[in-house]
Design a protein around this motif. Structure first.
Motif, PDB file in Angstrom:
ATOM      1  N   THR A   4      41.187  35.990  10.179  1.00  0.00           N
ATOM      2  CA  THR A   4      39.807  35.549  10.406  1.00  0.00           C
ATOM      3  C   THR A   4      38.803  36.621  10.000  1.00  0.00           C
TER       4      THR A   4
ATOM      5  N   GLY B  85      30.545  29.288   9.336  1.00  0.00           N
ATOM      6  CA  GLY B  85      30.178  27.961   8.865  1.00  0.00           C
ATOM      7  C   GLY B  85      30.353  27.819   7.360  1.00  0.00           C
TER       8      GLY B  85
ATOM      9  N   ASP C  15      36.921  23.346   3.486  1.00  0.00           N
ATOM     10  CA  ASP C  15      36.960  21.892   3.572  1.00  0.00           C
ATOM     11  C   ASP C  15      36.846  21.266   2.186  1.00  0.00           C
TER      12      ASP C  15
ATOM     13  N   ASP D  83      36.102  27.976  13.406  1.00  0.00           N
ATOM     14  CA  ASP D  83      35.353  26.878  14.023  1.00  0.00           C
ATOM     15  C   ASP D  83      34.656  27.344  15.291  1.00  0.00           C
ATOM     16  N   ARG D  84      35.341  28.166  16.094  1.00  0.00           N
ATOM     17  CA  ARG D  84      34.719  28.686  17.314  1.00  0.00           C
ATOM     18  C   ARG D  84      33.600  29.678  17.000  1.00  0.00           C
TER      19      ARG D  84
ATOM     20  N   LYS E 116      31.494  29.563  14.754  1.00  0.00           N
ATOM     21  CA  LYS E 116      30.239  28.899  14.368  1.00  0.00           C
ATOM     22  C   LYS E 116      29.229  28.924  15.513  1.00  0.00           C
ATOM     23  N   GLU E 117      29.724  29.164  16.732  1.00  0.00           N
ATOM     24  CA  GLU E 117      28.849  29.236  17.912  1.00  0.00           C
ATOM     25  C   GLU E 117      28.567  30.679  18.328  1.00  0.00           C
TER      26      GLU E 117
ATOM     27  N   LEU F 276      34.161  27.682   6.463  1.00  0.00           N
ATOM     28  CA  LEU F 276      34.749  26.387   6.786  1.00  0.00           C
ATOM     29  C   LEU F 276      34.327  25.316   5.795  1.00  0.00           C
TER      30      LEU F 276
ATOM     31  N   VAL G 220      41.565  28.738  10.832  1.00  0.00           N
ATOM     32  CA  VAL G 220      40.541  27.691  10.739  1.00  0.00           C
ATOM     33  C   VAL G 220      39.940  27.419  12.123  1.00  0.00           C
ATOM     34  N   ASP G 221      40.789  27.358  13.132  1.00  0.00           N
ATOM     35  CA  ASP G 221      40.300  27.102  14.493  1.00  0.00           C
ATOM     36  C   ASP G 221      39.431  28.247  15.004  1.00  0.00           C
TER      37      ASP G 221
END
Length: 276
Positions: free
Chosen positions: A131, A185, A192, A170-171, A173-174, A188, A166-167
């Motif tokens: 990551t 973001g 995608d 995704d977290r 992004k916050e 991802l 990926v997960d």
């Protein structure tokens, strides 16, 4: 299911063992027995030999899923009192069903393992980014030259992204950090798009390493990333490297004998701040 060879296991031997056990289980399924108890003993002998052959080649978790199932444990525990004639029909059904389940599981395992071997041949280098690579690299993901900077001198490169990464993105992004939030973001969105189309960054192929049916993640996400990279390293014929900015991640990988490229930032390289 996709099995995970342990470090040092030879991929050809793993495949041959899985194939051999599938043949053995298929023979058990088609064989005639004088009694249900004889069928049970033949199955248990096969299961014990299967565990012996797989030990030292694949992970204990995979052996549990392939051989040491709950039904195996129940039949093993009941071997001393299942010889009665009144239980013949029930016992025949239980053993026959379990053997057919092992045939199906081993068929899936050796076929999936063969596909993994073909996926990463000797002329292809594999880069497994964690990551931190997506967040901290000085270039955005689409602008990175994976041949020049990470895998010089090879004909082909695959960038293999574990699903846990990926997960994590995704977290992130916050995240409260605006730069981290944007990079997560952006990464991802690029993944995608790439994984839904040509899946190329420059001339490097981008692939998702999904968890697969039956895969149980390790509690620590760093351990999970190293575990998934180790699984790729055990199957790929060409060079494999985990790429990270994280010192802890790099140390985990090195302890397991996994090749790792530890990237660096300028963080912590300036003068020490004065104490307040």
């Amino acid at each position: 299911m996709i099995v995970t060879p342990i470090p040092g296991a030879h991929r050809e031997n793993v495949w041959k063992t899985l194939r051999s056990l599938w043949v053995g289980a298929s023979n058990l399924d088609g064989q005639q027995y004088g009694s249900a108890y004889g069928r049970l003993l033949a199955y248990l002998e096969w299961a014990n030999e299967a565990q012996r052959l797989l030990a030292g080649q694949i992970s204990a978790r995979d052996i549990d899923r392939l051989i040491r199932t709950r039904m195996y444990q129940s039949l093993l525990n009941g071997v001393g009192h299942l010889a009665g004639s009144s239980q013949q029909r029930l016992l025949n059904g239980l053993v026959a069903h379990e053997v057919r389940e092992r045939v199906a599981a081993l068929d899936e395992a050796w076929a999936a393992f063969a596909n993994q071997m073909d996926r990463w041949p000797a002329d292809r280098a594999v880069v497994v980014p964690d990551t931190s690579f997506f967040i901290k690299h000085d270039r955005k993901f689409e602008d990175i030259d994976f041949f020049e900077n990470l895998s010089p001198g090879v004909a082909f490169v695959s960038v293999v992204v574990p699903m846990v990464v990926v997960d994590e993105l995704d977290r992130l992004k916050e995240s409260r950090d605006k730069q981290v939030r944007w990079r997560a973001g952006y990464s991802l969105a690029v993944l995608d798009r790439l994984l839904d189309g040509d899946a190329l960054v420059g001339e490097a192929k981008v692939e998702l390493l999904s968890d697969g049916p039956g895969h149980v993640r390790l509690p620590d996400e760093d351990d999970e990333i190293v575990d998934r990279a180790t699984a790729v390293h055990s199957v790929a014929a060409g060079p494999v490297r985990l790429v990270t900015y994280d010192t802890g991640m790099a140390l985990r990988a090195k302890q397991l004998g996994l090749p790792v490229l530890k990237l660096r930032t300028d963080a912590g390289t300036g003068p020490e701040p004065e104490k307040k």
